[in-house]
Motif scaffolding. Structure first.
Motif, PDB file in Angstrom:
ATOM      1  N   ILE A   1       0.843  -1.187   0.000  1.00 39.49           N
ATOM      2  CA  ILE A   1       0.000   0.000   0.000  1.00 39.49           C
ATOM      3  C   ILE A   1       0.882   1.243   0.000  1.00 39.49           C
ATOM      4  O   ILE A   1       1.698   1.435   0.909  1.00 39.49           O
ATOM      5  CB  ILE A   1      -0.920   0.024   1.230  1.00 39.49           C
ATOM      6  N   GLN A   2       0.747   2.079  -1.012  1.00 40.81           N
ATOM      7  CA  GLN A   2       1.408   3.383  -1.025  1.00 40.81           C
ATOM      8  C   GLN A   2       0.426   4.392  -0.435  1.00 40.81           C
ATOM      9  O   GLN A   2      -0.672   4.588  -0.948  1.00 40.81           O
ATOM     10  CB  GLN A   2       1.807   3.788  -2.439  1.00 40.81           C
ATOM     11  N   THR A   3       0.810   5.027   0.661  1.00 43.43           N
ATOM     12  CA  THR A   3      -0.145   5.824   1.425  1.00 43.43           C
ATOM     13  C   THR A   3      -0.324   7.239   0.884  1.00 43.43           C
ATOM     14  O   THR A   3      -1.384   7.840   1.089  1.00 43.43           O
ATOM     15  CB  THR A   3       0.310   5.924   2.889  1.00 43.43           C
ATOM     16  N   ASN A   4       0.713   7.786   0.247  1.00 46.14           N
ATOM     17  CA  ASN A   4       0.670   9.200  -0.186  1.00 46.14           C
ATOM     18  C   ASN A   4       0.282  10.103   0.987  1.00 46.14           C
ATOM     19  O   ASN A   4      -0.561  10.999   0.863  1.00 46.14           O
ATOM     20  CB  ASN A   4      -0.315   9.378  -1.349  1.00 46.14           C
ATOM     21  N   CYS A   5       0.865   9.839   2.148  1.00 42.82           N
ATOM     22  CA  CYS A   5       0.518  10.566   3.364  1.00 42.82           C
ATOM     23  C   CYS A   5       0.829  12.056   3.220  1.00 42.82           C
ATOM     24  O   CYS A   5       1.905  12.439   2.736  1.00 42.82           O
ATOM     25  CB  CYS A   5       1.281   9.984   4.554  1.00 42.82           C
TER      26      CYS A   5
END
Length: 482
Positions: free
Chosen positions: A214-218
């Motif tokens: 999962i790439q969160t792009n936080c």
């Protein structure tokens, strides 16, 4: 993907931790050590999730990787060493410094690298890294109790991962381009309210699970350094390296004012609730104005209130008359000493047979197990030596069946995946100059068998007892390898 653990509105961090810990235990999703409460859970499938780190593009571009010493992150530490990258592991509780650099032996083989990735290997093959060392960490891997798809993270509540990142920022070891990864079970991915995340909390860029990347792009920023106002003098005494960093930042003209020491009378962090609650007698009903005092749970030092009229009833001493079979020297009116009841055989066996199940209540054992046959056991090898070797290789089973006289042992694991990991780690095992052979027991190749099916209904035989070896109270499966 809908979270497996539902978080109710208004939940705080401790509520979320308890929810996740309880779910993992109830669903039997954890490996040793158990129970998982107050830990970073070592979940089943951790090695599979860890292996995904090598699939990340930034992993191939990095040269120095910082990985927390948590048990479920061992697979990441191994992947870093196998890729010939520099592995940095935080010093436990930061007592003697910030980092240790793991330095495997020259020309280390796969087995030696695997040992270096364990907690014992971290102790044996590490070199401290000072604050003045020029460290540039490109990738940080941390453990978590819970994490959201937006990159919000909750640890076990001690704050070391957050503090370590702030210290690395102060050292210049990390910057805004450093990637932070966490490895968790799918059930640990939950919805975390953003208002629970504070300025010192570390967020993550990638989440690795046994089934997903999962790439969160936080969007929330990571800690920009040490927030001294959130620390106190007690913390500095426990972590000496903080004193050095504080002096360095004070010389640089930064505000290093500490926060106040918390009131010791204040509420402490809640510990994991035990499934077994002590039964208490109902207390006398209080007046309406005293209800708050009666229900106050945090101050356990107060003595329970008693009504003045109620006094403990005094019973006269019981007088035993002499009876047939009574021990000599026991006079009338003298209480006879009662011998403690013998523990049932089953309880005795339970206390002696587990090798990898420390901290795992018997009621949590699975209904079926996968058995590994370990052959080639040399003469003179003691079962305690084998147990030590299994623990060092992170292959401790739920149950060990010892048959040293027949040069073999049987290891029961909770599921095929755990058995496969044990088989991998046991390859090349040599004890007392003899090479041991590990393989699935024959009766496991067509399916699993009921847990406890190999219990022995009788004590060890005379030759085995005479050998002085510690013999487990089981017999191997009747169709296992010879």
């Amino acid at each position: 993907m809908e979270p497996l653990v539902a978080i109710h509105p208004g939940a705080n961090k401790w509520d979320i931790r308890q929810k996740v810990w309880d779910y993992i235990e109830e669903k039997n999703l954890a490996d040793f050590p158990r129970p998982v409460h107050n830990r970073i859970p070592n979940f089943k499938g951790a090695f599979k999730a860890c292996s995904k780190v090598s699939e990340l593009q930034m992993f191939t571009q990095t040269s120095e990787v910082k990985v927390d010493p948590d048990k479920p992150l061992q697979g990441v530490r191994l992947a870093v060493l196998q890729a010939n990258k520099t592995l940095l592991v935080p010093t436990p509780r930061l007592r003697s410094g910030l980092f240790n650099r793991i330095t495997p032996p020259a020309g280390a083989n796969k087995e030696q690298l695997r040992k270096c990735s364990t907690s014992q290997g971290v102790k044996e093959f590490s070199v401290p890294v000072g604050l003045d060392a020029k460290v540039k960490v490109d990738l940080v891997v941390v453990g978590s109790v819970a994490v959201s798809e937006k990159g919000l993270r909750i640890g076990k509540g001690e704050g070391y991962a957050d503090l370590e990142y702030g210290m690395m920022t102060a050292m210049g070891a990390v910057n805004e381009s450093t990637v932070v990864v966490t490895v968790v079970h799918d059930c640990q991915v939950v919805n975390i309210p953003e208002e629970l995340i504070e300025s010192h909390d570390l967020t993550v860029d990638y989440i690795l699970t046994p089934t997903r990347v999962i790439q969160t792009n936080c969007q929330l920023p990571k800690p920009q350094g040490i927030i001294w106002s959130k620390l106190d003098s007690d913390k500095l005494e426990k972590i000496p390296i903080l004193k050095k960093l504080r002096a360095m930042e004070e010389e640089a003209g930064k505000d290093v004012t500490l926060g106040a020491v918390p009131d010791p009378a204040g509420p402490a962090p809640q510990a994991a609730p035990s499934k077994r609650q002590n039964k208490r007698r109902p207390r006398p009903r209080a007046a309406a104005g005293d209800e708050g005092k009666q229900n106050h749970k945090e101050d356990n030092r107060e003595e329970p209130e008693q009504e003045p009229e109620q006094k403990p009833r005094q019973r006269p001493p019981r007088v035993r008359k002499e009876s047939r079979g009574e021990a000599k020297g026991t006079s009338e009116g003298e209480p006879r000493e009662r011998k403690p009841a013998k523990a049932p055989r089953e309880r005795k066996e339970r206390n002696s047979e587990g090798t990898g199940g420390e901290g795992v209540p018997r009621r949590r054992y699975p209904n079926t197990v996968t058995t590994v046959h370990l052959g080639g056991i040399p003469n003179g090898l003691r079962v305690s030596e084998l147990k030590t070797a299994l623990r060092e290789r992170e292959a401790a089973p739920l149950r060990l069946t010892w048959q040293g006289a027949q040069h073999r042992a049987f290891l029961d694991y909770s599921d095929p995946e755990a058995a496969d990991r044990a088989l991998q780690s046991l390859q090349g095992l040599s004890l007392n100059g003899a090479d041991l052979q590990a393989a699935l027991a024959k009766n496991q190749r067509g399916g699993r068998r009921p847990f406890g099916a190999n219990k022995r209904p009788r004590p060890p035989s005379a030759p085995e007892a005479a050998s002085g070896e510690q013999t487990e109270v089981h017999t191997p499966p009747p169709t296992a390898e010879q």
